[in-house]
Design an enzyme around this catalytic site. Structure first.
Site, PDB file in Angstrom:
ATOM      1  N   GLY A  46      28.380 -44.233  55.666  1.00 15.51           N
ATOM      2  CA  GLY A  46      28.212 -43.892  57.074  1.00 15.51           C
ATOM      3  C   GLY A  46      26.756 -44.030  57.467  1.00 15.51           C
ATOM      4  N   GLN A  51      19.450 -41.589  62.379  1.00 12.70           N
ATOM      5  CA  GLN A  51      18.829 -41.928  61.084  1.00 12.70           C
ATOM      6  C   GLN A  51      17.982 -43.203  61.152  1.00 12.70           C
ATOM      7  OE1 GLN A  51      22.713 -41.579  58.771  1.00 12.70           O
ATOM      8  NE2 GLN A  51      21.228 -40.955  57.214  1.00 12.70           N
ATOM      9  N   CYS A  93      23.190 -38.407  51.164  1.00 15.35           N
ATOM     10  CA  CYS A  93      22.720 -38.807  52.496  1.00 15.35           C
ATOM     11  C   CYS A  93      21.623 -39.839  52.316  1.00 15.35           C
ATOM     12  CB  CYS A  93      22.196 -37.592  53.259  1.00 15.35           C
ATOM     13  SG  CYS A  93      21.619 -38.019  54.925  1.00 15.35           S
ATOM     14  N   LEU A  94      21.706 -40.914  53.072  1.00 17.71           N
ATOM     15  CA  LEU A  94      20.698 -41.974  52.955  1.00 17.71           C
ATOM     16  C   LEU A  94      19.308 -41.470  53.355  1.00 17.71           C
ATOM     17  CD1 LEU A  94      22.825 -44.902  54.407  1.00 17.71           C
ATOM     18  CD2 LEU A  94      22.174 -44.544  52.010  1.00 17.71           C
ATOM     19  N   HIS A 135      29.652 -35.072  58.661  1.00 19.10           N
ATOM     20  CA  HIS A 135      28.258 -35.340  58.259  1.00 19.10           C
ATOM     21  C   HIS A 135      27.541 -36.147  59.347  1.00 19.10           C
ATOM     22  CE1 HIS A 135      25.288 -36.548  54.936  1.00 19.10           C
ATOM     23  NE2 HIS A 135      25.023 -37.431  55.882  1.00 19.10           N
ATOM     24  N   GLU A 136      28.191 -37.191  59.855  1.00 18.14           N
ATOM     25  CA  GLU A 136      27.555 -38.053  60.872  1.00 18.14           C
ATOM     26  C   GLU A 136      27.429 -37.331  62.213  1.00 18.14           C
ATOM     27  OE1 GLU A 136      26.206 -40.361  59.515  1.00 18.14           O
ATOM     28  OE2 GLU A 136      27.476 -40.697  57.772  1.00 18.14           O
ATOM     29  N   HIS A 139      24.401 -35.278  62.129  1.00 17.49           N
ATOM     30  CA  HIS A 139      23.173 -36.067  62.338  1.00 17.49           C
ATOM     31  C   HIS A 139      22.879 -36.236  63.831  1.00 17.49           C
ATOM     32  CE1 HIS A 139      21.630 -37.479  58.512  1.00 17.49           C
ATOM     33  NE2 HIS A 139      22.787 -37.971  58.120  1.00 17.49           N
TER      34      HIS A 139
HETATM   35  O1  GNR Z   1      26.581 -42.821  51.971  1.00 14.45           O
HETATM   36  C1  GNR Z   1      26.878 -41.638  52.190  1.00 14.45           C
HETATM   37  N1  GNR Z   1      27.731 -41.009  51.346  1.00 14.45           N
HETATM   38  C2  GNR Z   1      28.284 -39.766  51.599  1.00 14.45           C
HETATM   39  C3  GNR Z   1      28.976 -39.142  50.563  1.00 14.45           C
HETATM   40  C4  GNR Z   1      29.574 -37.927  50.766  1.00 14.45           C
HETATM   41  C5  GNR Z   1      29.492 -37.308  52.003  1.00 14.45           C
HETATM   42  C6  GNR Z   1      28.790 -37.897  53.036  1.00 14.45           C
HETATM   43  C7  GNR Z   1      28.200 -39.135  52.853  1.00 14.45           C
HETATM   44  S1  GNR Z   1      27.366 -39.896  54.166  1.00 14.45           S
HETATM   45  C8  GNR Z   1      26.242 -40.920  53.314  1.00 14.45           C
HETATM   46  C9  GNR Z   1      25.541 -41.859  54.273  1.00 14.45           C
HETATM   47  C10 GNR Z   1      24.715 -41.058  55.257  1.00 14.45           C
HETATM   48  O2  GNR Z   1      23.668 -40.529  54.996  1.00 14.45           O
HETATM   49  N2  GNR Z   1      25.200 -40.920  56.461  1.00 14.45           N
HETATM   50  O3  GNR Z   1      24.549 -40.201  57.370  1.00 14.45           O
HETATM   51 NI    NI Z   2      23.412 -38.712  56.211  1.00 17.58          NI
END
Ligand code: GNR
Ligand code: NI
Length: 171
Positions: A46, A51, A93-94, A135-136, A139
């Site tokens: 995602g 980001q 999270c990236l 999660h997104e 953000h």
């Molecule tokens: O790549 C991602 N893997 C992930 C794994 C488990 C729960 C959430 C994520 S999101 C993350 C990419 C990211 O930072 N998206 O904002």
């Molecule tokens: Ni993230």
């Protein structure tokens, strides 16, 4: 298409709250395409516009496993309208390279959003897809996974990434 730079914690732009997209036009589609390319290149499942320093309410998700057919989903102005169940999920999270932490999330969600063509859709998602959508969505509100872990884990992550941001000072 272009690769965008992914901001890493503690970049203050990760705390910006995204503005709703007024019209899904070609400039928005261009952002969406660049975000998808950036997500696949990272690689991640995602990516939220905040980001990459774009404070708009847009994210992309693709939870297809390696070797599976890709399954890009685009969410513009997303709204989680229902949450069911609770579980802990180990998230990455990236914007937090090399960090993985357990976060408490709803097990399933119902989300409303606009797609890449500006058409409204609704989706029921569970498990990994539901976790990614939560999660997104966080953000887009400037909320980060570090906000949802124990104070102990928060300190550990903060130290790890502060050291990494200043490698010349890290002993
Ligand atoms: O790549 C991602 N893997 C992930 C794994 C488990 C729960 C959430 C994520 S999101 C993350 C990419 C990211 O930072 N998206 O904002
Ligand atoms: Ni993230």
């Amino acid at each position: 298409m272009a690769l965008l730079t992914i901001l890493t914690y503690p970049d203050p732009r990760l705390r910006e709250v995204g503005l709703p997209v007024a019209i899904v036009d070609n400039s928005i589609r261009s952002i969406v395409d660049d975000m998808a390319e950036t997500m696949y290149s990272a690689p991640g499942i995602g990516l939220a516009a905040t980001q990459v320093g774009i404070p708009l309410r847009i994210f992309v998700v693709d939870i297809a496993a390696e070797g599976e057919q890709s399954d890009l989903r685009v969410f513009i102005n997303p709204q989680i309208v229902e949450r069911r169940g609770k579980h802990m999920w180990r998230e990455g999270c990236l914007s937090f390279p090399d960090v993985a932490e357990e976060v408490k999330r709803a097990q399933s969600v119902r989300v409303k959003a606009l797609d890449r063509d500006g058409r409204a859709f609704e989706l029921d998602a569970q498990d990994l897809l539901a976790v990614a959508i939560q999660h997104e969505t966080d953000h887009l509100d400037g909320v980060l996974m570090i906000d949802q872990v124990s104070p102990f884990a928060r300190r550990r992550i903060g130290r790890k990434l502060a050291t990494r941001a200043r490698p010349a000072l890290s002993g």
